[in-house]
Design a protein around this motif. Structure first.
Motif, PDB file in Angstrom:
ATOM      1  N   ALA A 137       0.814  -1.219   0.000  1.00 26.94           N
ATOM      2  CA  ALA A 137       0.000   0.000   0.000  1.00 26.94           C
ATOM      3  C   ALA A 137       0.848   1.271   0.000  1.00 26.94           C
ATOM      4  O   ALA A 137       0.339   2.349  -0.327  1.00 26.94           O
ATOM      5  CB  ALA A 137      -0.931   0.005   1.202  1.00 26.94           C
ATOM      6  N   ASN A 141      -2.923  -3.927  -4.862  1.00 23.29           N
ATOM      7  CA  ASN A 141      -1.912  -2.871  -4.742  1.00 23.29           C
ATOM      8  C   ASN A 141      -0.605  -3.254  -5.430  1.00 23.29           C
ATOM      9  O   ASN A 141       0.064  -2.405  -6.030  1.00 23.29           O
ATOM     10  CB  ASN A 141      -1.651  -2.551  -3.271  1.00 23.29           C
ATOM     11  N   SER A 176      -6.040   2.920  -3.956  1.00 24.44           N
ATOM     12  CA  SER A 176      -6.092   2.556  -2.538  1.00 24.44           C
ATOM     13  C   SER A 176      -7.517   2.237  -2.112  1.00 24.44           C
ATOM     14  O   SER A 176      -7.762   1.244  -1.411  1.00 24.44           O
ATOM     15  CB  SER A 176      -5.536   3.715  -1.690  1.00 24.44           C
TER      16      SER A 176
END
Length: 492
Positions: free
Chosen positions: A141, A196, A153
């Motif tokens: 992330a 991610n 995100s």
């Protein structure tokens, strides 16, 4: 396909902050609604005791996950967002995360005999697996958050929640109970990490001591502040488990989750604004920070004030008809926690801004004082007043946290509240409350349909009055919708 492209083009026509906030808000509302429905299902099928055990498990995870992060996650996002040597900082953060993960696991192994609820070997190993997956998810992330790609995100968070809930619902349905809840929690983080990872742009490269050193100052205070936040967030859960039992933990956390709906928008503004406030501070654009923070508070209170007013009047019915008779004892706790969530909006935004303007030390001071006070109040109040005492401790410490945070923030960033808009919200909520009182005096709430009808009627009254009185707020929202070229707004 044409319809989808048309909607996307309209959304992209809005300014970047408004666009990201709108996308985040819509996705968050959807995820939150599904999450609440799943929790209602769990409450009826599992009861408060098993839910309480799961909440204790996740509380311990939160604490040890912060140890494995060490504050370097936030520090790396901060440095990457500034645009200088992003690859080097990304590499340094990965190295540190794995080192700290090992330290965190060792500390857990030593402390596990003393942790209430981690008493069998299955939970012991599941916890280590959860902690490892959480660290990997945190690493993945860093890139998207540091480069302010909030849409990615939010998508990964959405996938995390959806996968978690699907697995948990299926697991509970087949009778897995606590193990099923934990399995869903782990699987959701794996799915988020995969999303991610696919969008990582930064590259692993050679880094040196200066990169670790540059992050360490910020990370040190961020770590201490995060530790304080965790004590602030989970001390009540753990101490309820220690002084009372897992059933009371389950009732308290359900009330807390229901109350948290009133401040659901604050998490959107936190994720959207932090990298931008960081950049504005680097560019010395303080006026933009002040304006945006003031607007964020106003938009968060649009929902928080009426939900609190309605919750005070309907708390007993909400707990009973949503979660069942075994949770009804948490109604007084819910009332206190609703007021705590209003304080949470100011606390959350002010501490986020302190970190964004590179003042993590002050954020730590505020959080440490509040966390220590929270623990002391919980130790004093829980044995006497039970979960209601824990709720009172939360309210008092959130108020103090918000006040201290603004005291440190004010010399750099003053936040003029939009008092006229807030006054309209309070006035509209008072009228709404009168309508609810009048309705319940004529119609007894005997089932969920009656409750839902009264809640919906109250919401309609509130928003009609608010948008009739507050022309400025109405204009702001209409401006966003007009830029999206919605026919019923733009006149097309």
């Amino acid at each position: 396909m044409h319809i989808i492209d048309n909607v996307l083009s309209r959304v992209m026509s809005i300014g970047p902050i408004q666009r990201q906030s709108l996308i985040s808000f819509v996705s968050l509302i959807g995820v939150t609604a599904i999450g609440y429905l799943a929790t209602i299902y769990f409450a009826h099928f599992l009861g408060p005791a098993i839910l309480g055990s799961f909440y204790l498990f996740t509380a311990y995870f939160g604490i040890f996950d912060v140890i494995s992060d060490g504050g370097f996650g936030g520090a790396s996002i901060k440095r990457i967002s500034e645009g200088k040597n992003p690859n080097e900082f990304f590499t340094a953060s990965i190295i540190l995360r794995f080192v700290l993960l090992g330290i965190s696991i060792v500390i857990f192994i030593i402390m596990s005999p003393y942790l209430v609820g981690i008493t069998n070997s299955e939970l012991f190993y599941l916890f280590i697996i959860t902690l490892t997956v959480g660290s990997i998810n945190g690493i993945c992330a860093i890139d998207v958050l540091g480069t302010a790609r909030i849409g990615i995100s939010q998508t990964s968070n959405f996938i995390n929640t959806m996968v978690k809930l699907v697995i948990q619902v299926l697991a509970v349905f087949v009778g897995w109970g606590l193990g099923g809840l934990i399995a869903g929690f782990i699987t959701g983080m794996i799915a988020s990490a995969v999303i991610n990872f696919k969008f990582i742009r930064l590259k692993l490269t050679k880094c040196n001591f200066n990169h670790f050193k540059d992050m360490s100052t910020f990370a040190f205070w961020t770590f201490l502040s995060s530790g304080g936040v965790l004590m602030f967030s989970y001390a009540d859960t753990i101490l309820i488990g220690y002084f009372l039992n897992s059933e009371e933990v389950g009732i308290y956390r359900i009330a807390f989750q229901l109350a948290a709906f009133s401040a659901v928008t604050v998490t959107v503004f936190n994720s959207v604004l932090f990298p931008r406030i960081s950049r504005w501070h680097a560019e010395n654009d303080i006026a933009m920070i002040q304006l945006t923070l003031s607007k964020a508070i106003t938009y968060c209170l649009i929902l928080a004030i009426p939900v609190t007013a309605g919750g005070v009047l309907l708390s007993d019915k909400l707990m009973y008809f949503l979660y069942g008779a075994s949770f009804q004892s948490g109604s007084s706790c819910l009332i206190i926690l609703l007021f705590a969530q209003i304080a949470n909006i100011f606390m959350y935004l002010f501490t986020m801004c302190l970190n964004g303007i590179d003042k993590p030390r002050y954020s730590f001071y505020v959080t440490l004082i509040s966390a220590i006070l929270n623990i002391i109040l919980n130790i004093v109040l829980i044995p006497v007043f039970g979960i209601t005492g824990a709720a009172a401790a939360m309210l008092l410490t959130m108020l103090i946290n918000a006040g201290l945070a603004y005291a440190f923030l004010k010399p750099v960033v003053t936040v003029p509240l939009e008092l006229r808009s807030i006054g309209y919200m309070i006035g509209s909520s008072m009228v709404m409350a009168c309508v609810i009182i009048a309705s319940t005096s004529y119609v007894k709430i005997q089932d969920f349909t009656n409750l839902f009808t009264i809640v919906l009627m109250g919401a309609l009254v509130y928003f009609i009055i608010l948008f009739t009185l507050d022309k400025k707020l109405t204009s702001d929202i209409k401006n966003i919708l007009t830029k999206m070229q919605l026919p019923f707004i733009s006149g097309d």
